[in-house]
Design a protein around this motif. Structure first.
Motif, short mmCIF file in Angstrom:
data_model
loop_
_atom_site.label_atom_id
_atom_site.label_comp_id
_atom_site.label_asym_id
_atom_site.label_seq_id
_atom_site.Cartn_x
_atom_site.Cartn_y
_atom_site.Cartn_z
N ALA A 27 0.82 -1.22 0.00
CA ALA A 27 0.00 0.00 0.00
C ALA A 27 0.85 1.27 0.00
CB ALA A 27 -0.93 0.00 1.21
N ALA A 28 2.11 1.16 0.38
CA ALA A 28 3.00 2.33 0.43
C ALA A 28 3.35 2.84 -0.96
CB ALA A 28 4.26 2.00 1.22
N ARG A 65 -8.97 -7.70 14.19
CA ARG A 65 -8.35 -7.39 12.88
C ARG A 65 -6.96 -6.81 13.11
NH1 ARG A 65 -9.15 -2.14 9.77
NH2 ARG A 65 -7.75 -2.44 8.03
N PRO A 66 -5.94 -7.41 12.50
CA PRO A 66 -4.58 -6.89 12.64
C PRO A 66 -4.45 -5.51 11.99
CG PRO A 66 -4.58 -9.08 11.64
CD PRO A 66 -5.98 -8.61 11.68
N LEU A 67 -3.88 -4.56 12.73
CA LEU A 67 -3.74 -3.18 12.25
C LEU A 67 -2.30 -2.72 12.14
CD1 LEU A 67 -6.50 -1.48 14.42
CD2 LEU A 67 -6.71 -2.34 12.07
N GLU A 83 -1.39 -0.67 8.93
CA GLU A 83 -2.27 -0.78 7.78
C GLU A 83 -2.61 0.61 7.24
OE1 GLU A 83 -3.13 -3.23 5.99
OE2 GLU A 83 -2.93 -5.03 7.21
N ALA A 84 -2.66 0.73 5.93
CA ALA A 84 -2.86 2.03 5.28
C ALA A 84 -4.13 2.73 5.72
CB ALA A 84 -2.86 1.84 3.76
N ASP A 85 -5.20 1.99 5.97
CA ASP A 85 -6.46 2.65 6.32
C ASP A 85 -6.51 3.16 7.75
OD1 ASP A 85 -6.63 0.00 7.28
OD2 ASP A 85 -8.80 -0.05 7.08
#
Length: 152
Positions: A27-28, A65-67, A83-85
């Motif tokens: 996502a980066a 949920r893994p963040l 995580e990007a979100d």
């Protein structure tokens, strides 16, 4: 990010840890060079090397949920991915504060020269640049920067 739980990862978490590393890196975009290992290789490395042999912290939301992931290895921040979100909500800061509390004598880490967001983050958290390279020493062969933090 109040409902986020940060806990030590166990071997059963290896898949979740790997998913965060792979997904966040992907996502980066161009901030991080393309991975040189296939996803399956990363998952195997996380399962056989990282989780059993390093200090791994996993951040999860209330639903599990893994963040985010923090990996410490000696005085190195070996991995720190969110995580990007959920970036920009304080989780990375929480993880770096955890790293500082676990390594009060100091920390060091590498980030890619192209990852200006990470550079700003680490500078904001008291790290200083101690070395820059042309990338010949890393797998990606991409210029990188070593940062260090020493307790005040």
């Amino acid at each position: 990010m109040d409902a986020v739980v940060v806990r030590r990862a166990v071997i059963a978490d290896a898949r979740a840890v790997a998913d965060v590393l792979i997904g966040s890196r992907r996502a980066a975009g161009e901030a991080i060079p393309a991975a040189v290992h296939m996803d399956a290789e990363v998952r195997e490395w996380v399962r056989t090397v990282v989780v059993p042999g390093r200090e791994v912290w996993l951040a999860e939301d209330a639903d599990g949920r893994p963040l985010g992931v923090l990996v410490l290895h000696g005085d190195w921040v070996d991995q720190l991915y969110v995580e990007a979100d959920v970036t920009g909500r304080g989780l990375g800061s929480r993880l770096i504060q955890l790293a500082k509390s676990r390594r009060p004598d100091g920390l060091q880490l590498w980030t890619f020269a192209t990852n200006t967001g990470a550079q700003r983050f680490y500078l904001r958290h008291g790290f200083t640049v101690v070395e820059t390279t042309d990338g010949s020493g890393n797998e990606e062969k991409a210029p990188d920067i070593r940062f260090a933090w020493t307790a005040p």
